[in-house]
Design a protein around this motif. Structure first.
Motif, PDB file in Angstrom:
ATOM      1  N   ALA A  31       0.854  -1.194   0.000  1.00  0.00           N
ATOM      2  CA  ALA A  31       0.000   0.000   0.000  1.00  0.00           C
ATOM      3  C   ALA A  31       0.889   1.244   0.000  1.00  0.00           C
ATOM      4  O   ALA A  31       1.899   1.279   0.707  1.00  0.00           O
ATOM      5  CB  ALA A  31      -0.894  -0.014   1.233  1.00  0.00           C
ATOM      6  N   ASN A  32       0.488   2.253  -0.790  1.00  0.00           N
ATOM      7  CA  ASN A  32       1.352   3.442  -0.851  1.00  0.00           C
ATOM      8  C   ASN A  32       0.886   4.562   0.086  1.00  0.00           C
ATOM      9  O   ASN A  32       1.416   5.670   0.045  1.00  0.00           O
ATOM     10  CB  ASN A  32       1.478   3.954  -2.294  1.00  0.00           C
ATOM     11  CG  ASN A  32       0.204   4.591  -2.804  1.00  0.00           C
ATOM     12  OD1 ASN A  32      -0.834   4.549  -2.138  1.00  0.00           O
ATOM     13  ND2 ASN A  32       0.263   5.164  -3.998  1.00  0.00           N
ATOM     14  N   GLY A  33      -0.123   4.267   0.912  1.00  0.00           N
ATOM     15  CA  GLY A  33      -0.565   5.245   1.905  1.00  0.00           C
ATOM     16  C   GLY A  33      -1.489   6.300   1.333  1.00  0.00           C
ATOM     17  O   GLY A  33      -1.990   7.152   2.052  1.00  0.00           O
ATOM     18  N   LYS A 197       3.827 -10.610  11.678  1.00  0.00           N
ATOM     19  CA  LYS A 197       3.998  -9.780  12.884  1.00  0.00           C
ATOM     20  C   LYS A 197       4.977  -8.649  12.561  1.00  0.00           C
ATOM     21  O   LYS A 197       5.915  -8.852  11.784  1.00  0.00           O
ATOM     22  CB  LYS A 197       4.599 -10.610  14.031  1.00  0.00           C
ATOM     23  CG  LYS A 197       3.639 -11.616  14.658  1.00  0.00           C
ATOM     24  CD  LYS A 197       2.816 -10.974  15.765  1.00  0.00           C
ATOM     25  CE  LYS A 197       1.611 -11.799  16.155  1.00  0.00           C
ATOM     26  NZ  LYS A 197       1.815 -12.653  17.319  1.00  0.00           N
ATOM     27  N   PRO A 198       4.782  -7.461  13.162  1.00  0.00           N
ATOM     28  CA  PRO A 198       5.750  -6.383  12.936  1.00  0.00           C
ATOM     29  C   PRO A 198       7.153  -6.796  13.398  1.00  0.00           C
ATOM     30  O   PRO A 198       7.293  -7.651  14.279  1.00  0.00           O
ATOM     31  CB  PRO A 198       5.229  -5.222  13.778  1.00  0.00           C
ATOM     32  CG  PRO A 198       4.004  -5.682  14.446  1.00  0.00           C
ATOM     33  CD  PRO A 198       3.700  -7.086  14.056  1.00  0.00           C
ATOM     34  N   VAL A 199       8.148  -6.161  12.780  1.00  0.00           N
ATOM     35  CA  VAL A 199       9.539  -6.553  13.022  1.00  0.00           C
ATOM     36  C   VAL A 199      10.356  -5.347  13.481  1.00  0.00           C
ATOM     37  O   VAL A 199      10.246  -4.258  12.916  1.00  0.00           O
ATOM     38  CB  VAL A 199      10.164  -7.120  11.725  1.00  0.00           C
ATOM     39  CG1 VAL A 199      11.634  -7.460  11.934  1.00  0.00           C
ATOM     40  CG2 VAL A 199       9.401  -8.365  11.262  1.00  0.00           C
ATOM     41  N   LEU A 200      11.164  -5.559  14.526  1.00  0.00           N
ATOM     42  CA  LEU A 200      12.164  -4.578  14.944  1.00  0.00           C
ATOM     43  C   LEU A 200      13.500  -5.076  14.406  1.00  0.00           C
ATOM     44  O   LEU A 200      14.015  -6.095  14.868  1.00  0.00           O
ATOM     45  CB  LEU A 200      12.206  -4.472  16.475  1.00  0.00           C
ATOM     46  CG  LEU A 200      13.209  -3.448  17.026  1.00  0.00           C
ATOM     47  CD1 LEU A 200      12.740  -2.019  16.723  1.00  0.00           C
ATOM     48  CD2 LEU A 200      13.382  -3.617  18.537  1.00  0.00           C
ATOM     49  N   ASN A 224       5.972  -8.363   4.293  1.00  0.00           N
ATOM     50  CA  ASN A 224       5.744  -7.700   5.579  1.00  0.00           C
ATOM     51  C   ASN A 224       6.223  -6.243   5.533  1.00  0.00           C
ATOM     52  O   ASN A 224       7.429  -5.985   5.621  1.00  0.00           O
ATOM     53  CB  ASN A 224       6.492  -8.470   6.674  1.00  0.00           C
ATOM     54  CG  ASN A 224       6.131  -7.994   8.064  1.00  0.00           C
ATOM     55  OD1 ASN A 224       5.516  -6.943   8.219  1.00  0.00           O
ATOM     56  ND2 ASN A 224       6.517  -8.763   9.058  1.00  0.00           N
ATOM     57  N   PRO A 225       5.277  -5.289   5.419  1.00  0.00           N
ATOM     58  CA  PRO A 225       5.692  -3.879   5.339  1.00  0.00           C
ATOM     59  C   PRO A 225       5.960  -3.264   6.711  1.00  0.00           C
ATOM     60  O   PRO A 225       6.439  -2.136   6.797  1.00  0.00           O
ATOM     61  CB  PRO A 225       4.478  -3.203   4.689  1.00  0.00           C
ATOM     62  CG  PRO A 225       3.317  -4.032   5.147  1.00  0.00           C
ATOM     63  CD  PRO A 225       3.817  -5.454   5.314  1.00  0.00           C
TER      64      PRO A 225
END
Ligand code: PEP
Ligand code: MN
Length: 352
Positions: A31-33, A197-200, A224-225
């Motif tokens: 998605a480009n926001g 899941k989000p990534v750090l 995963n964005p």
């Protein structure tokens, strides 16, 4: 190449993906926001494949980290539970270097929450320099983290070290941490790219800005964005510091990438008395948050106690962090037009 497609142009998207597959090019859509999508294609398609209805923009010349670049989209934010990282007020993720036990983790979670942290950290699988050092509690540590989350509401970030551990860690954690030593472990990056899941992503301590962003790209290219970058110090020749926090990279990333950035002044200095000043410097440099090691009794922590602060010190950092953020926000209008700094290169636009 990078192709921007407007909202609703589903048939065009399908055609581009098919044509890329025919040529053997890897693709990923994000998605480009602005309601549309950006498609990264691992090769150059001919103009007949890109001059289609709904194609807004085609970039042949672009950064090698396509999806992570500012050319792909404007500032992004990453949601972890109820917490938003990026695009607004800075946040703090805090907790011990290692999960040490059930009661200890619940106690420190309550204390860091009271001090202003909105996320809880703690390593269950630890990458230790010595094989004789404490290696972490493993799955039991993940269970303690999950219980601390249930009791405090703080979302949990914890490290995953191996591709085959990703499913297990993702079962308990809200955010997966890739440690500095694994930043270029490409099989691991691919797996967390598919974990949902989000990534750090912590910067390798000898890595360049471009290598760092290419590792983010690995995760994003696998679907995963939701990647947050973490500057955690680089190796220099000065033995006075375990690592040197490289704050150049915060505005350096902001000039070329839309991803949120947090700063880890604990590993980044290796000295607890430097954590407060370098936290504030990180926020002043534009970081979206801080990752800090906190323990009620740092001298007796099972790992990294020398760089660990107390909850009381964390509270002080939180108060000053918000003051720095507010002071910078208050002066934004005054500074506009004075700095005149414009470091972002304009992408070469080849309109379809
Ligand atoms: C950590 O944050 O627990 C850690 C081990 O840090 P790094 O990977 O940056 O050394
Ligand atoms: Mn540590």
């Amino acid at each position: 190449m990078l192709i921007t497609v407007s909202a609703g142009a589903e048939k065009t998207k399908r055609t581009i993906l098919e044509k890329a597959a025919d040529r053997g090019f890897m693709t990923q859509t994000m998605a480009n926001g602005r309601g549309g999508d950006v498609i990264a294609v691992g090769g150059a398609l001919s103009p007949d494949a890109t001059a289609l209805p709904g194609v807004e923009n085609v970039l042949l010349a672009h950064k090698p980290y396509m999806l992570a670049s500012l050319e792909a989209r404007g500032t992004s934010t990453v949601r972890v539970g109820d917490v938003t990282i990026g695009g607004g007020a800075p946040m703090i993720m805090a907790g011990p270097c290692s999960v040490e036990g059930r009661e200890a983790q619940i106690d420190v979670a309550r204390q860091v929450k009271a001090a202003g942290a909105t996320m809880l950290r703690g390593g269950a699988f630890k990458p230790r320099t010595s094989p004789y050092s404490f290696q972490g509690l493993g799955e039991l540590g993940l269970q303690h983290l999950a219980e601390a989350r249930e009791l405090t509401g703080l979302p949990v970030v914890t490290e995953v070290m191996e591709p085959d551990q990703v499913e297990l860690v993702a079962h308990y954690a809200d955010m997966l941490q890739i440690g500095s030593r694994n930043m270029a472990n490409f099989p691991l990056l691919k797996r967390v790219g598919m974990a949902g899941k989000p990534v750090l992503l912590k910067r390798g301590f000898s890595s360049t800005l471009e290598e760092f962003l290419m590792s983010a790209e690995y995760i994003m290219a696998h679907g995963n964005p939701d990647v947050v970058l973490c500057e955690r110090g680089i190796r220099t020749s000065d033995p006075a510091f375990r690592f040197n926090l490289d704050l150049n990279i915060v505005p350096g990333i902001k000039a070329v990438s839309h991803l949120p950035v947090v700063v880890d002044p604990s590993h980044g200095t290796g000295r607890r008395e430097l954590v407060l000043p370098m936290s504030l410097a990180g926020i002043a440099a534009g970081a979206d948050g801080l990752a800090i090691e906190v323990h009620p009794d740092p001298d007796n922590a099972l790992s990294d106690g020398f760089q660990t602060i107390t909850p009381a010190e964390l509270r002080r950092i939180h108060t000053r962090m918000m003051a720095v953020h507010q002071a910078l926000a208050d002066t934004e209008d005054d500074l506009a037009g004075i700095t005149g700094i414009h470091i972002r290169e304009e992408p070469v636009a080849i309109t379809a």
